[in-house]
Design an enzyme around this catalytic site. Sequence first.
Site, short mmCIF file in Angstrom:
data_model
loop_
_atom_site.label_atom_id
_atom_site.label_comp_id
_atom_site.label_asym_id
_atom_site.label_seq_id
_atom_site.Cartn_x
_atom_site.Cartn_y
_atom_site.Cartn_z
N GLY A 13 0.77 -1.22 -0.10
CA GLY A 13 -0.11 -0.04 0.00
C GLY A 13 0.90 1.42 0.07
CB THR A 38 -4.86 -2.16 -5.50
OG1 THR A 38 -5.22 -0.69 -5.77
CG2 THR A 38 -4.63 -2.53 -4.24
CG ASP A 63 -5.92 -8.55 -4.10
OD1 ASP A 63 -5.87 -8.41 -2.89
OD2 ASP A 63 -6.96 -9.47 -4.70
CG ASN A 90 0.95 1.29 5.07
OD1 ASN A 90 0.56 1.77 5.86
ND2 ASN A 90 0.58 1.66 3.67
CE1 TYR A 155 -8.60 0.23 8.92
CE2 TYR A 155 -8.68 1.11 11.14
CZ TYR A 155 -8.01 1.07 9.92
OH TYR A 155 -6.95 1.67 9.75
CB ALA A 157 -11.98 -7.38 14.69
CE LYS A 159 -5.43 -1.10 10.41
NZ LYS A 159 -4.02 -1.31 9.43
#
Length: 248
Positions: A13, A38, A63, A90, A155, A157, A159
């Site tokens: 990313g 991506t 991906d 990231n 999100y 959960a 992280k």
Amino acid sequence: MQEDHPPLALITGASRGIGKAIALALGRAGFSIAGTATTAEGAAKISTWLAEQNLKGAGFRADVGSNESVEALMNDLQASLGPPAVLVNNAGITRDNLLLRMKETEWSEVINTNLNSMFRLTRACLKPMTRARWGRIINISSVVASSGNPGQSNYCAAKAGIEGFTRSLAREIGARGITVNAVAPGFIETDMTAGLPEAQAGELLKQIPLQRLGRAEEVAAVVGFLASADGAYITGETVHVNGGMYLA
């Protein structure tokens, strides 16, 4: 390592925001950079701005939610730049919704892209790091892994899972000279936060003792330290970069 073959840092990313800032910071620290995006267009942009900054490396389309794509990425790296000595996980997405309304796809897409991808990439990089008896794995978490946030159960959960993974793997591979850490940004200046209404931005700043948003470069500086020789005795930690918004 020879000067014309600097160690490789893989940043997922990396086409914008925090990922781009990390790629630039590690490139300036002497690493060759492999940054993922991506799309082919995004990968080409990474290659272009690395060249504009006179940094070694290239962009790669990947991906991270796909086993096949990650395997192809690792094969491409091995054939071109070599195995990563530093991995920065990231890449991430959001699919915000209240849990009562959250679709299973909104849950599974976030878990797959944000959490499962870390497993795929880290496992793929571990063998060459173990052979070299040196490596840096740095996982980008978030302040909401600790604080929680309404509408982001998926999100948060993912992280929080990143931070648990970090602690466990640090214990598992420390004897091999590999450190594993997480960096948890708070609210950082991005295209998204730049578009917030003034009233909403004001309420957000009230939660931050330093009374400003963070900069992507400030997160990248912490990643750069953890990847450096100066960070060699730090492992299994989550470093918060949030302006005091959340105090553990």
